[in-house]
Design an enzyme around this catalytic site. Structure first.
Site, short mmCIF file in Angstrom:
data_model
loop_
_atom_site.label_atom_id
_atom_site.label_comp_id
_atom_site.label_asym_id
_atom_site.label_seq_id
_atom_site.Cartn_x
_atom_site.Cartn_y
_atom_site.Cartn_z
N HIS A 10 -2.59 -38.52 10.97
CA HIS A 10 -1.52 -39.30 11.05
C HIS A 10 -0.43 -38.45 11.88
O HIS A 10 0.69 -38.77 12.03
CB HIS A 10 -0.78 -39.61 10.07
CG HIS A 10 -1.74 -40.79 9.25
ND1 HIS A 10 -1.77 -42.19 9.51
CD2 HIS A 10 -2.64 -40.50 8.41
CE1 HIS A 10 -2.69 -42.59 8.80
NE2 HIS A 10 -3.31 -42.04 8.18
N GLY A 52 -5.32 -5.30 5.48
CA GLY A 52 -4.50 -6.45 4.63
C GLY A 52 -5.03 -7.62 4.52
O GLY A 52 -5.00 -8.53 3.65
N ARG A 53 -5.80 -8.13 5.86
CA ARG A 53 -6.21 -9.58 5.72
C ARG A 53 -7.39 -9.64 5.30
O ARG A 53 -8.18 -10.81 5.25
CB ARG A 53 -5.88 -9.98 7.37
CG ARG A 53 -6.58 -9.20 8.27
CD ARG A 53 -6.15 -9.60 9.62
NE ARG A 53 -6.68 -8.74 10.72
CZ ARG A 53 -6.27 -7.44 11.15
NH1 ARG A 53 -5.31 -6.96 10.52
NH2 ARG A 53 -6.85 -6.71 12.16
N LYS A 77 0.82 -1.35 0.11
CA LYS A 77 0.09 0.00 0.03
C LYS A 77 0.78 1.23 -0.02
O LYS A 77 0.42 2.21 -0.76
CB LYS A 77 -0.99 -0.08 1.30
CG LYS A 77 -1.81 1.09 1.41
CD LYS A 77 -2.78 1.07 2.38
CE LYS A 77 -3.65 0.13 2.40
NZ LYS A 77 -4.86 0.13 3.68
N LYS A 105 8.90 -4.47 14.33
CA LYS A 105 9.43 -3.79 13.09
C LYS A 105 10.12 -2.28 13.45
O LYS A 105 11.26 -2.24 13.05
CB LYS A 105 8.23 -3.26 12.26
CG LYS A 105 7.48 -4.50 11.22
CD LYS A 105 6.79 -3.72 10.62
CE LYS A 105 5.98 -4.68 9.65
NZ LYS A 105 4.83 -4.07 8.64
N GLU A 139 10.10 -5.71 4.10
CA GLU A 139 10.24 -6.95 3.37
C GLU A 139 10.04 -6.84 1.88
O GLU A 139 10.73 -7.38 1.14
CB GLU A 139 9.79 -7.84 4.14
CG GLU A 139 9.90 -8.22 5.47
CD GLU A 139 9.00 -7.23 6.44
OE1 GLU A 139 8.90 -7.41 7.57
OE2 GLU A 139 8.44 -6.20 5.75
N GLU A 159 -4.65 -12.06 13.85
CA GLU A 159 -4.13 -10.92 14.01
C GLU A 159 -5.34 -9.89 14.18
O GLU A 159 -5.17 -8.65 14.62
CB GLU A 159 -3.70 -10.62 12.45
CG GLU A 159 -2.93 -8.88 12.43
CD GLU A 159 -2.11 -9.09 10.89
OE1 GLU A 159 -0.83 -9.45 11.12
OE2 GLU A 159 -2.71 -8.50 10.13
#
Length: 557
Positions: free
Chosen positions: A383, A266-267, A206, A511, A212, A352
């Protein structure tokens, strides 16, 4: 601010828990032949059986009363109306506008947002058609064969999950790649598979400053310039961003910058331009079908009474386990290989959003809030971690997700898959009594002494809660409905706890500290004051990577 534990319905639920905690679901099924039919909801192509939960009508009525006392219906209307319910950031929360297929006006600060939503959607459609049809060509006039999405968090998980889930709908020429980790090995592995002249990069940020993402984007740019020129970047890089200046400085044509807005978290953003990789892979028509499915669930959520409201009921049943049974985690177990990314997506969406310790007014919460979300494809989980779910000491609710329609034409496979998911739900509910275990071992002809020794190990308490979530088939429409269902479930729980489900300040602290430590690692600033452990770790890095004169190579392989 009122705590949920102060509501009358909470007190009633405490009494419900005291009255029913030792009742086995077997008993409820035996006493109520219509239980499975009554505790069942269908919305579009999704059917949910919630009968295998430790609930009865009285508990459900009190959970719905709790929702009303917490003013859930009012909060729902505020969200759909465009009110700024994300109070800590003074923002509206309008992912529902992104899939508002009726185009009914939704206003933020007096402006109807739908014209801008539709304009970006059309722009995405035109671009996707150009790439998919072969009209969009790279700098050597070759068609695009690989798309690399560079983002992180919601800019990565949503598109990655949906492209993986709907792989059978993907364009046969396009290979999709997703890079989120700043660990260079992920990007390097992708770049080794693709070619500059046939690769399209989507930079999803954005602000176009996310460390990153921009680090990976600049590395991809340098890789591209080993073959192409600065003028060619515009043919191979596009942006999903709002920072036109930074996008242009990168070399991307701002005509190929796709916008989204601060009311898109974002999510919750896969429905927006962040979903460009999804549209490129699936095509505009299938992307619209995904929006249609989400809109269908939105309409159900805002219109259905809480007693018959799928996301609301799932959220409230979750409250029952988290706050009354002490069930601090929740498992997502899809029985479909293409859904193997779904648990990770739901993990971010839920944790979040509701991983909060203060209420909207800043006061400390008085109850447990968001659960730990985890999971894996169910057939593999059987399993691995299902042992704990069956015989461990935790109360861990489980969402079992499957498709009724076959996804492959391999004979017998789907039947084995569904027999397992149905059997697991039954096993979690029924368990196995000591008497049943004894009879089984006796039938095998074992001596009584050995039987007595084995019975405790062969006994399953059962009474373990599950939701059976069945999709008619896994297609764009039903996936849209499924994800919208989980979004609204998370919102419901946040309203009950009184937390803001739409900020994520917890992401920021690490951050901030990392910026200082990065400067120490590369030697641009002198060592700062840290705790003894952190200072030692920084010294170890510098000893291993810095020259005797103190210079360090930040990006040394």
């Amino acid at each position: 601010m009122t705590h949920p534990s102060d509501f009358p319905a909470w007190k009633a639920l405490e009494q419900d828990y005291a009255n029913t905690q030792n009742i086995h679901m077997r008993q409820w099924f035996e006493e109520d032949p219509s239980r499975a039919e009554r505790y069942w909801i269908e919305v579009g192509g999704i059917r949910v059986d919630y009968s295998k939960n430790r609930i009865n009508d009285n508990i459900l009525n009190n959970l719905v009363a709790l929702a009303k006392q917490a003013k859930l219906p009012e909060r729902m209307k505020q969200m759909f109306h465009g009110d700024k319910i994300n109070q800590t950031e003074n923002r509206a929360v309008l992912h529902v506008a992104l899939r508002n297929r009726t185009n009914s006006p939704i206003e933020v600060d007096g402006e109807d947002v739908m014209p801008k939503v539709n304009a970006v959607l059309r722009k995405m459609g035109d671009f996707s058609h150009a790439v998919r049809s072969g009209e969009w060509l790279g700098y050597t006039n070759q068609v695009i064969t690989d798309v690399v999405n560079i983002g992180i968090g919601g800019s990565d998980l949503g598109p990655l999950m949906m492209c993986t889930a709907l792989k059978s709908f993907g364009h046969p020429r396009l290979k999709m790649h997703f890079v989120s980790n700043v660990d260079g090995s992920q990007l390097r592995d992708v770049l080794e598979k693709v070619h500059p002249e046939t690769t399209l990069f989507i930079i999803a940020s954005k602000t176009f400053t996310t460390q990153e993402t921009i680090t990976n984007a600049n590395t991809a740019r340098q890789w591209f310039l080993q073959e192409g020129s600065e003028a060619d970047i515009a043919k191979h890089f596009v942006a999903v961003s709002t920072n036109k200046k930074a996008v242009a400085e990168f070399g991307i044509d701002t005509e190929h910058m796709f916008e989204f807005w601060d009311w898109v978290g974002g999510r919750y953003s896969l429905w927006s331009a962040i979903g460009l990789p999804i549209m490129l892979y699936l095509g505009e028509e299938n992307f619209i079908e995904m929006l249609n499915g989400a809109h269908l669930m939105d309409n159900h959520f805002i219109n259905a009474p809480l007693e018959h409201n799928l996301p609301a009921l799932l959220g409230l049943i979750g409250i029952w386990y988290i706050n009354f049974y002490g069930g601090g985690s929740h498992v997502i177990a899809p029985y479909d290989q293409h859904l193997h990314r779904l648990p990770k997506f739901i993990q971010q969406l839920d944790m979040e959003s509701n991983g909060k310790q203060v209420q909207m007014d800043g006061s400390h919460v008085a109850t447990e809030t968001g659960p730990i979300i985890w999971g894996e494809t169910g057939i593999n989980g059987q399993h691995a971690f299902f042992q704990l779910l069956h015989q461990g000491t935790h109360v861990t609710p489980i969402d079992l997700i499957a498709s009724l329609a076959k996804r492959s034409n391999l004979p017998g496979h789907h039947e084995i898959l569904l027999s397992n998911v149905f059997a697991q739900a039954e096993a979690f509910m029924r368990g196995k009594t000591p008497e049943e275990a004894h009879a089984e071992l006796q039938a095998q002809g074992l001596p009584e002494q050995e039987i007595e020794a084995l019975v405790p190990h062969k006994t399953f308490s059962g009474n373990r809660p599950t939701n059976m979530i069945l999709l008619d088939k896994i297609n764009p429409r039903n996936m849209g409905s499924l994800i919208a269902m989980y979004e609204h479930k998370v919102f419901v729980q946040g309203v009950i706890w009184g937390v803001n489900s739409f900020d994520q300040w917890g992401v920021e602290l690490g951050k901030q500290l990392a910026k200082t430590i990065l400067a120490e690692l590369n030697g641009t600033i002198d060592p700062q004051k840290h705790d003894a452990s952190t200072s030692r770790l920084i010294r170890l890095y510098r000893q291993a990577n810095c020259a005797e004169d103190g210079t360090c190579e930040l990006f040394r392989d």
